[in-house]
Scaffold this motif. Structure first.
Motif, short mmCIF file in Angstrom:
data_model
loop_
_atom_site.label_atom_id
_atom_site.label_comp_id
_atom_site.label_asym_id
_atom_site.label_seq_id
_atom_site.Cartn_x
_atom_site.Cartn_y
_atom_site.Cartn_z
N ILE A 1 0.84 -1.19 0.00
CA ILE A 1 0.00 0.00 0.00
C ILE A 1 0.88 1.25 0.00
O ILE A 1 1.87 1.32 0.75
N VAL A 2 0.54 2.19 -0.86
CA VAL A 2 1.15 3.51 -0.81
C VAL A 2 0.02 4.51 -0.57
O VAL A 2 -1.08 4.36 -1.11
N VAL A 3 0.28 5.49 0.28
CA VAL A 3 -0.74 6.49 0.62
C VAL A 3 -0.44 7.80 -0.11
O VAL A 3 0.69 8.30 -0.05
N LEU A 4 -1.43 8.32 -0.78
CA LEU A 4 -1.30 9.63 -1.43
C LEU A 4 -2.12 10.66 -0.66
O LEU A 4 -3.34 10.50 -0.51
N ARG A 5 -1.45 11.67 -0.18
CA ARG A 5 -2.13 12.74 0.56
C ARG A 5 -2.37 13.89 -0.40
O ARG A 5 -1.42 14.49 -0.92
N TRP A 6 -3.65 14.21 -0.61
CA TRP A 6 -4.01 15.30 -1.51
C TRP A 6 -4.43 16.53 -0.71
O TRP A 6 -5.06 16.41 0.35
N GLY A 7 -4.11 17.71 -1.23
CA GLY A 7 -4.68 18.94 -0.68
C GLY A 7 -3.94 19.50 0.52
O GLY A 7 -4.49 20.33 1.26
N HIS A 8 -2.71 19.05 0.70
CA HIS A 8 -1.92 19.56 1.84
C HIS A 8 -1.61 21.05 1.67
O HIS A 8 -1.12 21.48 0.63
N ARG A 9 -1.86 21.80 2.72
CA ARG A 9 -1.49 23.23 2.75
C ARG A 9 -0.32 23.38 3.71
O ARG A 9 -0.49 23.15 4.92
N PRO A 10 0.85 23.73 3.16
CA PRO A 10 2.10 23.63 3.91
C PRO A 10 2.10 24.12 5.36
O PRO A 10 2.65 23.44 6.21
N GLN A 11 1.56 25.24 5.70
CA GLN A 11 1.64 25.62 7.11
C GLN A 11 0.46 25.09 7.92
O GLN A 11 0.63 24.47 8.95
N ARG A 12 -0.70 25.30 7.36
CA ARG A 12 -1.91 24.94 8.09
C ARG A 12 -2.00 23.44 8.42
O ARG A 12 -2.48 23.05 9.49
N ASP A 13 -1.56 22.61 7.48
CA ASP A 13 -1.79 21.17 7.62
C ASP A 13 -0.59 20.39 8.10
O ASP A 13 -0.62 19.15 8.09
N VAL A 14 0.47 21.07 8.46
CA VAL A 14 1.73 20.34 8.66
C VAL A 14 1.61 19.23 9.71
O VAL A 14 2.09 18.11 9.50
N ARG A 15 0.93 19.50 10.81
CA ARG A 15 0.86 18.47 11.85
C ARG A 15 -0.06 17.32 11.46
O ARG A 15 0.27 16.16 11.64
N LEU A 16 -1.20 17.66 10.87
CA LEU A 16 -2.11 16.58 10.47
C LEU A 16 -1.48 15.71 9.39
O LEU A 16 -1.57 14.48 9.45
N THR A 17 -0.86 16.35 8.41
CA THR A 17 -0.25 15.55 7.35
C THR A 17 0.90 14.71 7.90
O THR A 17 1.09 13.56 7.47
N THR A 18 1.63 15.24 8.85
CA THR A 18 2.69 14.44 9.50
C THR A 18 2.07 13.22 10.19
O THR A 18 2.59 12.10 10.07
#
Lengths: 195, 195
Positions: free
Chosen positions: B16-33
């Motif tokens: 499985i590979v996960v693709l994260r779409w729609g990341h906003r560099p400052q706002r989403d940094v912790r959630l995307t991490t």
């Protein structure tokens, strides 16, 4: 707790309340919101934002609950020690989710928790939690959703999914204004005013 | 895809590979991490941060992987359409996680996905995703980890836990500098220099 005998099972299925410790109002607002919405969607009964208040999170959770149904208790500002003491006074079990804990997959820790058939308070930290969380003064069980660092949000989701044996994802949330109709394609929503 | 026959199973378990779409560099940094670390800890093979670059997330994921072991591919900046097209060209399956999708608990969608025994690209949005994500041009399956709004992080965790039948949480991450020794109490860590 672990040396005592499991209690006689009651006819009411055990409830889970999630306590979020260490929330920092601005920095953590989105993550804590995700933790709270995970608790609600995976059928915890309530959420305690301990030690601090954050009206933004309360509003979001309330709005989601009004729209999407169910009953979900939200409490904030309660000191964590008091919340834990209150829970124990009501004969509830306290589970601390931590990567250092007994592995939910490779140990029988979940079976042991469930064998008590008691309500469970799940402690979910953010940053480094107080050392007391690991002690029997606070937690009856320390549980690792795996033993790799990842996310308190994910750990909570897997714990709830396994605790409720997946049935939480099939539950109908009563009183919803909007319901999703699960679909292979597209977005289908039914509102409570639809025929 | 859904009208074709499941492929003959290979001896290699699907990745499985996960693709994260729609990341906003400052706002989403912790959630995307958190999404990326969930992918890694629950044994996805890699993570694609589509369309944008965020060196902070790459550094965090790299640091965790060096310390805690395993191999985990991290890619960023790839346009999502290209990543999906590349995946399909390699005969992989594409699964979009969305609250609107077929319910992972009440439908047989997970069995159908697994019956293909192919590698899976899991699309995880943040905010509202493009409508195309729901169409057969992009996704082979739209899967709801329940049909209530909650968290992409939680949805991914439960999907991976179920896809890998829980075995991902027992996996040893090779080459780790540090390993947690699961414990009922306290924090126990073994470093690779310990006897």
């Amino acid at each position: 707790m672990e040396n005592s005998q499991p209690a006689k099972k009651s006819n009411n299925p055990p409830k889970i309340v999630v306590l979020r410790w260490g929330h920092r109002p601005q920095r953590d607002v989105r993550l804590t919101t995700h933790v709270a919405l995970t608790a609600r969607a995976l059928c915890a009964s309530g959420f305690i934002l301990s030690d601090v208040e954050d009206s933004h999170i309360r509003q979001t959770v309330k709005k989601i609950t009004v729209h999407w149904g169910g009953t979900f208790q939200f409490e904030m500002g309660t000191p964590w020690k008091q919340a834990v003491a209150d829970w124990r006074a009501k004969d509830g079990v306290v589970v601390h989710l931590t990567a250092y804990g007994e592995n939910i997959q490779t140990s029988n820790v979940l079976d042991r928790i469930k064998s008590y058939a008691k309500d469970v308070l799940v402690l979910v930290g953010s940053q480094k939690v107080p050392g007391e969380f690991y002690s029997s003064d606070v937690s009856d069980f320390n549980v690792g959703v795996g033993n790799q660092p990842h996310s308190e949000c994910s750990a909570l989701a897997v714990f709830l999914d396994r605790f409720f044996s997946g049935e939480e994802l099939a539950k109908d949330f009563g009183g919803a204004k909007m319901r999703i109709v699960p679909s292979a394609r597209g977005k289908k929503i039914k509102s409570d005013t639809d025929p």
